[in-house]
Design an enzyme around this catalytic site. Structure first.
Site, PDB file in Angstrom:
ATOM      1  N   HIS A   1       0.905  -1.113  -0.055  1.00 59.62           N
ATOM      2  CA  HIS A   1      -0.075  -0.052  -0.064  1.00 59.62           C
ATOM      3  C   HIS A   1       1.152   1.301  -0.153  1.00 59.62           C
ATOM      4  CE1 HIS A   1      -2.921  -2.786   1.610  1.00 59.62           C
ATOM      5  NE2 HIS A   1      -3.748  -2.019   1.185  1.00 59.62           N
TER       6      HIS A   1
ATOM      7  N   ASP B   1      -4.919  -5.952  -7.405  1.00 66.55           N
ATOM      8  CA  ASP B   1      -5.159  -5.564  -6.093  1.00 66.55           C
ATOM      9  C   ASP B   1      -5.310  -4.007  -6.602  1.00 66.55           C
ATOM     10  OD1 ASP B   1      -5.383  -5.081  -3.467  1.00 66.55           O
ATOM     11  OD2 ASP B   1      -3.428  -6.132  -2.889  1.00 66.55           O
TER      12      ASP B   1
END
Length: 376
Positions: free
Chosen positions: A223, A293
């Site tokens: 992330h 993702d």
């Protein structure tokens, strides 16, 4: 019933067109095919005509929505989910704006990672780590059933679960620390994951294996930026994916944004044709949908940018591009992604045939999903 008939008709037209060299899709067909490859998040506990996501659905034909309970960009606990009645109305309204049924997805793994919480009035289930440590594979089945029944009751048809990462690093900030892995033994992971999937399937909810080719050994968080597992990754982390695929229980596979020079010396998995097409498709034989993702995660967006990330993911073999629109919020992000993908086709960087291949996979899954729903 109207949407069930429509999706069969659209799929029939596309497949017949693919079989004939004399038939090529017009711009409107291409627009729909591209739109179905995009899944996006949005803000709001309800949707009305002025909400940007409505325009994403109506004008850009986006094929999927991902829902969240928290708004990361605002650091707020208000996003899309407040309770059962509200959520059921939200998903129904979203579907009402789309001619082709939407995939509506959520991360409901159990334990810490859940979007539908007990505080909101939803049943909770154990984490993957708790299930694996219990040694009771039937508990995983029950957890999948509870989650599947809950999601189905509020109009959610896809669960971004189970995590089949092998727990290789006890200090992993995004897997071990959040109790998301069933075990450090890949065979235990596969057994518990299959039982969990059986539970979801019993309620007509699609599953998604994550994070291919294995995020369990990482020391960093994709992330936040570049995450390299070259020295920590082990090939047996592929075993749960391979086993579940060979057993015919994998609906979708989500790619990880991790970099592994042992698999590709230049690109992270989500953007690697060697990993997606070569390993997952050809070697492991996966024929279902591959979803990325979140493309806004810094490991991709920070290294490659928006358009380049889209280009590389599709070239690598991804069928659905996921934009959570939560780490950073941008109204109309779904339409922006569609516009960039259209531009790549116009520029000749991505072929119409490549788009059609993903579209057909998506439409087959939606057809099967609706057929199962009509029987239940």
């Amino acid at each position: 019933m109207r949407k069930i008939l429509l999706i069969f008709m659209v799929l029939g037209v596309v497949l017949s067109g693919c079989a004939s060299k004399d038939i090529s899709p017009g711009p409107s067909e291409l627009d729909v095919m591209i739109g179905q490859m995009v899944m996006v998040g949005f803000r709001g506990l309800e949707v009305k005509g002025e909400n940007p996501v409505v325009r994403d659905i109506r004008d850009s034909h986006i094929g999927g929505i991902v829902l969240f309970s928290k708004d990361c960009a605002l650091n707020s606990t208000v996003r899309n989910i407040a309770g059962p009645a509200q959520l059921a109305k939200l998903t129904s309204d979203l579907q009402g704006y789309s001619d082709i049924p939407l995939f509506i997805a959520v991360d409901q793994e159990g334990g810490i990672i859940k979007r539908l919480t007990g505080e909101m009035g939803f049943p909770e289930t154990p984490s993957a780590a708790e299930l694996g440590n219990s040694g009771d594979v039937h508990a995983a089945l029950r957890a999948g059933q509870v989650i599947g029944r809950t999601l189905k009751s509020v109009g959610i048809n896809m669960d971004f679960a189970p995590v089949v990462d092998v727990n290789r690093n006890a200090a992993n900030p995004v897997i071990a620390a959040l109790q998301r892995s069933f075990s450090d033994d890949p065979r235990i992971v596969s057994r518990f994951a299959e039982s969990f999937i059986d539970g979801l399937h019993s309620e007509g909810v699609l599953s998604c294996l994550k994070h291919f080719p294995g995020h369990g050994s990482s020391r960093g968080d994709s992330h936040l930026g570049f995450t390299d597992v070259t020295d920590s990754w082990n090939p047996d982390e592929l075993y749960p994916f391979s086993k579940i695929i060979s057993d015919g229980k994998a609906d979708m596979v989500m790619t990880a944004h991790i970099f592994n020079a042992r698999l590709d010396r230049k690109k992270p998995a989500t953007l690697s044709r060697k990993v997606i097409h070569g390993l997952l498709r050809r070697k492991m034989g996966f024929e279902g949908i591959i979803v990325t993702d979140d493309m806004q995660m810094k490991a991709v967006s920070g290294e490659y940018g928006f358009k380049e990330g889209i280009y590389r993911a599709v070239k690598a073999g991804a069928d659905i591009l996921l934009f959570g629109n939560n780490l950073i919020y941008e109204p109309g992000l779904g339409s922006k992604a569609v516009a960039n993908l259209k531009k790549l086709v116009r520029e000749g960087k991505i072929t119409e045939r490549r788009i059609r291949t993903s579209y057909e996979r998506i439409m087959r899954a939606k057809t099967e999903m609706l057929s199962a729903a009509s029987r239940s």
